[in-house]
Write a protein that holds these residues in place. Sequence first.
Motif, PDB file in Angstrom:
ATOM      1  N   TYR A 333     -59.008 -42.689  53.571  1.00 47.07           N
ATOM      2  CA  TYR A 333     -60.206 -42.517  53.004  1.00 47.07           C
ATOM      3  C   TYR A 333     -60.891 -41.097  53.283  1.00 47.07           C
ATOM      4  CZ  TYR A 333     -59.565 -47.546  52.026  1.00 47.07           C
ATOM      5  OH  TYR A 333     -59.112 -48.693  51.436  1.00 47.07           O
ATOM      6  N   GLY A 334     -60.509 -40.613  54.359  1.00 49.08           N
ATOM      7  CA  GLY A 334     -61.148 -39.234  54.843  1.00 49.08           C
ATOM      8  C   GLY A 334     -62.516 -39.582  55.516  1.00 49.08           C
ATOM      9  N   LEU A 335     -62.628 -40.637  56.159  1.00 51.10           N
ATOM     10  CA  LEU A 335     -63.971 -40.910  56.771  1.00 51.10           C
ATOM     11  C   LEU A 335     -64.817 -39.648  57.505  1.00 51.10           C
ATOM     12  CD1 LEU A 335     -66.025 -43.022  57.514  1.00 51.10           C
ATOM     13  CD2 LEU A 335     -64.730 -43.247  59.976  1.00 51.10           C
ATOM     14  N   LYS A 336     -65.908 -39.578  57.329  1.00 50.44           N
ATOM     15  CA  LYS A 336     -66.430 -38.229  57.628  1.00 50.44           C
ATOM     16  C   LYS A 336     -67.933 -38.608  58.166  1.00 50.44           C
ATOM     17  CE  LYS A 336     -64.776 -34.984  54.285  1.00 50.44           C
ATOM     18  NZ  LYS A 336     -63.725 -36.062  53.671  1.00 50.44           N
ATOM     19  N   ASN A 337     -68.629 -37.731  58.936  1.00 48.86           N
ATOM     20  CA  ASN A 337     -69.799 -37.839  59.460  1.00 48.86           C
ATOM     21  C   ASN A 337     -70.106 -39.150  59.987  1.00 48.86           C
ATOM     22  OD1 ASN A 337     -72.353 -36.964  59.502  1.00 48.86           O
ATOM     23  ND2 ASN A 337     -73.096 -38.206  57.573  1.00 48.86           N
ATOM     24  N   ARG A 338     -69.153 -39.544  61.269  1.00 46.33           N
ATOM     25  CA  ARG A 338     -69.330 -40.436  62.001  1.00 46.33           C
ATOM     26  C   ARG A 338     -69.094 -40.025  63.511  1.00 46.33           C
ATOM     27  NH1 ARG A 338     -70.894 -42.005  57.908  1.00 46.33           N
ATOM     28  NH2 ARG A 338     -70.714 -43.895  56.973  1.00 46.33           N
ATOM     29  N   TYR A 339     -69.757 -40.581  64.531  1.00 46.33           N
ATOM     30  CA  TYR A 339     -69.597 -40.237  65.763  1.00 46.33           C
ATOM     31  C   TYR A 339     -68.589 -41.645  66.270  1.00 46.33           C
ATOM     32  CZ  TYR A 339     -73.649 -37.603  65.955  1.00 46.33           C
ATOM     33  OH  TYR A 339     -74.479 -36.415  65.500  1.00 46.33           O
ATOM     34  N   LEU A 340     -67.545 -40.947  66.913  1.00 45.28           N
ATOM     35  CA  LEU A 340     -66.248 -42.085  67.454  1.00 45.28           C
ATOM     36  C   LEU A 340     -66.132 -41.989  68.986  1.00 45.28           C
ATOM     37  CD1 LEU A 340     -63.992 -43.898  66.582  1.00 45.28           C
ATOM     38  CD2 LEU A 340     -62.702 -41.724  66.534  1.00 45.28           C
ATOM     39  N   GLY A 341     -66.178 -43.316  69.340  1.00 48.50           N
ATOM     40  CA  GLY A 341     -65.845 -43.319  70.757  1.00 48.50           C
ATOM     41  C   GLY A 341     -64.667 -44.287  70.922  1.00 48.50           C
TER      42      GLY A 341
END
Length: 400
Positions: A333-341
Amino acid sequence: MNLRKIIGKDIYWIGVNDRKTQRFENYLPLPYGVTYNSYLIDDEKVCLIDTVEVGSISEFLKKIKYVIGERKIDYLIVNHVEPDHSGAMQEVMEKFPEIKIIGNIMTLKMIKAFYPDFDENKFQCVKEGEELNLGTHKLIFATIPMVHWPESMVTYDKTEKILFSNDAFGGFGTLNGGLFDDEVEFNDFKDEMRRYYANIIGKYGMQVNKAMTKLSALEIKYICPSHGLLWKDKIDTVIKLYSDWANFIPEEKGVVIAYGTMYGNTEKMAEIIAKELFQCGVKNVKIYDVSKTDSSIIIGEIWKYQGLILGSCAHNNAVYPKMLPLIEKLNNYGLKNRYLGIFGNMMWSGGGVKALECFAGETKGIEKIGGSVEAKGAPSEEIINKLKALAKEMADKILV
Ligand code: FEO
């Protein structure tokens, strides 16, 4: 009979509520059901806009008969060929042999792919902006490719300023009495609308933006989609939501923690992170076990919140099997604009955290924060401190 005159003297909602189907597109669970909205304009020329899924044909045909009696239908507009909307097309054609099927050039290709016996002589191809005169109502057509399929289009009623938007602005959930946004509690529908968007259309944000730009020139009093609520009071609200979702703009400050565990140690790590997030002032923390909660529900929540923390134990030197579809879908889906831990458990081999790190590297537009935290079995004091540090870093990012 559950149908209703909705706008003016001659426009009817003749859709159906489906509370029986377990899974939409045979994979997305439907805990609150789904509607297939269809509209009938009883003008000098009678016009049907989209139909319903095959399991609801009988009820649908009865509604048509109830509205028009022995009159014939002149046109069926196929805004979208996906069978949740074209499922009753062939039965309608049999009942009304003189009917013309309206669509664009791509519509015809898709109809022939799904319904090889389709009689092309019944098809009337319309061009972008072309007008169809029903008598009082003047309809024009606009393509919105990939919202949700290549042939997707909308129909605009110039007379009443209605946008028949098909999948766009639709949502899961049945219509339980009220049809319009001002007749129900909108928040009861919002999560299922977001889940529908994220999982059905989420990959096509760029195309949604193009469609929104194209449609912004229209004066719109009503949006009548092919699933879920009809819009009149909250048109600005849903357009803003759509724009935000298309651009991966989170709605709220909060963190989704999704983990895969076999014997509970990775779950314990998730709980430690959640507690620390709460102590840092994050009020919206949602924890999901990927073995229990369907990935479509988790993805809907990820569309809502800015923070995402994924945890996986190791399984056969790889990521936990139930985590795999979640990260594959998010990447697709091309997830964007998220912070990932990232956190997880390696036991003797590792593999889970490594796979999550690969996902982070391959999914452009998400920002990995902190170092990955990987335990060997039960989280030690050192691991607990690292998990707390990860949570604090996430909280610092999203609470700005
Ligand atoms: Fe509701 Fe893409 O069909």
